[in-house]
Design an enzyme around this catalytic site. Sequence first.
Site, PDB file in Angstrom:
ATOM      1  N   THR A  70      -1.183  -3.669  -5.037  1.00  0.00           N
ATOM      2  CA  THR A  70       0.025  -3.033  -5.586  1.00  0.00           C
ATOM      3  C   THR A  70       0.782  -4.009  -6.482  1.00  0.00           C
ATOM      4  O   THR A  70       1.147  -3.686  -7.625  1.00  0.00           O
ATOM      5  CB  THR A  70       0.938  -2.544  -4.435  1.00  0.00           C
ATOM      6  OG1 THR A  70       0.194  -1.628  -3.636  1.00  0.00           O
ATOM      7  CG2 THR A  70       2.190  -1.869  -4.964  1.00  0.00           C
ATOM      8  N   ASN A 147     -10.094   5.955  -4.791  1.00  0.00           N
ATOM      9  CA  ASN A 147      -9.956   5.692  -3.357  1.00  0.00           C
ATOM     10  C   ASN A 147     -10.214   6.916  -2.489  1.00  0.00           C
ATOM     11  O   ASN A 147     -10.590   6.795  -1.334  1.00  0.00           O
ATOM     12  CB  ASN A 147      -8.558   5.127  -3.054  1.00  0.00           C
ATOM     13  CG  ASN A 147      -7.454   5.896  -3.760  1.00  0.00           C
ATOM     14  OD1 ASN A 147      -7.447   5.989  -4.990  1.00  0.00           O
ATOM     15  ND2 ASN A 147      -6.536   6.442  -2.999  1.00  0.00           N
ATOM     16  N   SER A 195      -7.997  -6.361  -4.340  1.00  0.00           N
ATOM     17  CA  SER A 195      -7.258  -6.528  -3.088  1.00  0.00           C
ATOM     18  C   SER A 195      -8.202  -6.961  -1.971  1.00  0.00           C
ATOM     19  O   SER A 195      -9.287  -6.375  -1.811  1.00  0.00           O
ATOM     20  CB  SER A 195      -6.576  -5.210  -2.727  1.00  0.00           C
ATOM     21  OG  SER A 195      -5.890  -5.341  -1.513  1.00  0.00           O
ATOM     22  N   HIS A 197      -8.018  -6.757   1.381  1.00  0.00           N
ATOM     23  CA  HIS A 197      -8.254  -6.003   2.623  1.00  0.00           C
ATOM     24  C   HIS A 197      -9.211  -4.834   2.464  1.00  0.00           C
ATOM     25  O   HIS A 197      -9.624  -4.235   3.453  1.00  0.00           O
ATOM     26  CB  HIS A 197      -6.929  -5.571   3.273  1.00  0.00           C
ATOM     27  CG  HIS A 197      -6.171  -4.485   2.600  1.00  0.00           C
ATOM     28  ND1 HIS A 197      -6.073  -3.227   3.137  1.00  0.00           N
ATOM     29  CD2 HIS A 197      -5.444  -4.454   1.461  1.00  0.00           C
ATOM     30  CE1 HIS A 197      -5.303  -2.467   2.354  1.00  0.00           C
ATOM     31  NE2 HIS A 197      -4.916  -3.199   1.332  1.00  0.00           N
ATOM     32  N   THR A 233       5.502 -19.799  -2.674  1.00  0.00           N
ATOM     33  CA  THR A 233       4.411 -20.593  -2.095  1.00  0.00           C
ATOM     34  C   THR A 233       3.190 -19.708  -1.869  1.00  0.00           C
ATOM     35  O   THR A 233       3.310 -18.598  -1.346  1.00  0.00           O
ATOM     36  CB  THR A 233       4.858 -21.214  -0.754  1.00  0.00           C
ATOM     37  OG1 THR A 233       6.006 -22.027  -1.025  1.00  0.00           O
ATOM     38  CG2 THR A 233       3.760 -22.058  -0.123  1.00  0.00           C
ATOM     39  N   CYS A 318      -2.084   6.369   1.751  1.00  0.00           N
ATOM     40  CA  CYS A 318      -0.674   6.430   1.380  1.00  0.00           C
ATOM     41  C   CYS A 318      -0.155   7.853   1.434  1.00  0.00           C
ATOM     42  O   CYS A 318       1.024   8.075   1.619  1.00  0.00           O
ATOM     43  CB  CYS A 318      -0.470   5.868  -0.022  1.00  0.00           C
ATOM     44  SG  CYS A 318      -1.100   4.204  -0.163  1.00  0.00           S
TER      45      CYS A 318
HETATM   46  N1  PLP Z   1      -5.221   0.721  -5.873  1.00  0.00           N
HETATM   47  C1  PLP Z   1      -6.077   1.462  -5.153  1.00  0.00           C
HETATM   48  C2  PLP Z   1      -7.136   2.253  -5.862  1.00  0.00           C
HETATM   49  C3  PLP Z   1      -5.988   1.495  -3.768  1.00  0.00           C
HETATM   50  O1  PLP Z   1      -6.852   2.240  -3.056  1.00  0.00           O
HETATM   51  C4  PLP Z   1      -4.971   0.739  -3.131  1.00  0.00           C
HETATM   52  C5  PLP Z   1      -4.810   0.775  -1.663  1.00  0.00           C
HETATM   53  O2  PLP Z   1      -5.196   1.733  -1.014  1.00  0.00           O
HETATM   54  C6  PLP Z   1      -4.117  -0.032  -3.926  1.00  0.00           C
HETATM   55  C7  PLP Z   1      -4.267  -0.015  -5.288  1.00  0.00           C
HETATM   56  C8  PLP Z   1      -3.043  -0.869  -3.311  1.00  0.00           C
HETATM   57  O3  PLP Z   1      -3.584  -2.080  -2.811  1.00  0.00           O
HETATM   58  P1  PLP Z   1      -2.793  -2.922  -1.685  1.00  0.00           P
HETATM   59  O4  PLP Z   1      -2.890  -2.133  -0.431  1.00  0.00           O
HETATM   60  O5  PLP Z   1      -3.528  -4.221  -1.606  1.00  0.00           O
HETATM   61  O6  PLP Z   1      -1.409  -3.088  -2.183  1.00  0.00           O
END
Ligand code: PLP
Length: 378
Positions: A70, A147, A195, A197, A233, A318
């Site tokens: 994000t 996603n 990202s 995770h 940091t 989300c």
């Molecule tokens: N972009 C996409 C396509 C995602 O699937 C996600 C998280 O589900 C994000 C951005 C956001 O990433 P983060 O959770 O690391 O902020």
Amino acid sequence: MSVYLDHNATSPVRPEAADAVMAALAGGGNPSSVHQQGRAARARVEQARQTIARSICARAEDLIFTSGGTEANNLALHAAKTLGATRVIFSAIEHDAVRAAAVASGLPTEVWPVDRSGQARLDWLEARLASATECESILFALMAANNETGVIQPFAEAGAMIAQAGHLYLIDAVQMTGKLAFDFAASQAQFAALSAHKAGGPQGVGVLATACDAQVGALISGGGQEKGRRGGTENVAGISGFAAAITAVSAGESDRIQALRDRIENRLKAHAPGITIWGDQGERLPNTLCLSAPGWPSEIQVIALDLAGFAVSAGSACSSGKVRKSHVLDAMGASEDDASSALRVSLGWTTTDADADAFADAWLREYDRVRPKAAAAV
Ligand code: PLP
């Protein structure tokens, strides 16, 4: 413990990543300090930067560590503005991390439509580029893979067209992280977000790759870290875990996962021919299965499967919980029935053959239970 099939929301931390996090925490030190512990922490950060850069064919100095996908997308939007962007055009299926950041940028926005297969339309892009005026400097934003459906976007073809026309380009490659190879250099994008995770690294750490590092003004001002492009940091433990997760992805992992996904999909389709599999006409992420079973509402499916011991999602993480119609399926022309009965199953490094079979058994069992009611409701 339930069987976890929600890797697109977050993938469980790989043991290699957890070990790297623990080692960095134990090592301590602030990467900006000149003493021995500081230099050791700096070495961890720079080693991780090299590893992640190599994995996406980028230069290490072009990576900016952030608090996740994000923030990386928000930083790209901010940077595009400082580079003189006058407008943002994002695909209709972008994650909120891009959609909301585009709106928050204050620049005029426009939506780039997708076709029924869920791919951003290149014919639309061609026409839009042709109609751009001399004074327009546009940031185009297209995700590498969606996603919710896993549909892989024509991001390389779009990149060539956008570069040719001299506009800016952001690829949200968050869902590609650790799943499929992503070549930043070949994409011709100025920006790409990743990202940790999503790849079995820790939450709260990501990267923005940028092809114009010197001109990226900080979104978060502070002590000049990340060459003045992101203050604060560095998250040494998170960054170390990110690199370790990327390194731990094995060569045959995506093929193994795809075979399991296809096995589930084929069983469901054979038994329940009325279901829709989203994005199955084109290339998809190997781990993602997004289906609609009309008459069987998403939230009821999620709860029934949760009670049966399977963690899956009604859509993107989300938007689930809030249960609103998926803007992704909407953009693909989904009917009300299809959109309200969508389920996302996303496999990953933890998924075993037994998990895949048990999930298919459970879904089919629940489906048979609700089928008479579902059929009456449609
Ligand atoms: N972009 C996409 C396509 C995602 O699937 C996600 C998280 O589900 C994000 C951005 C956001 O990433 P983060 O959770 O690391 O902020």
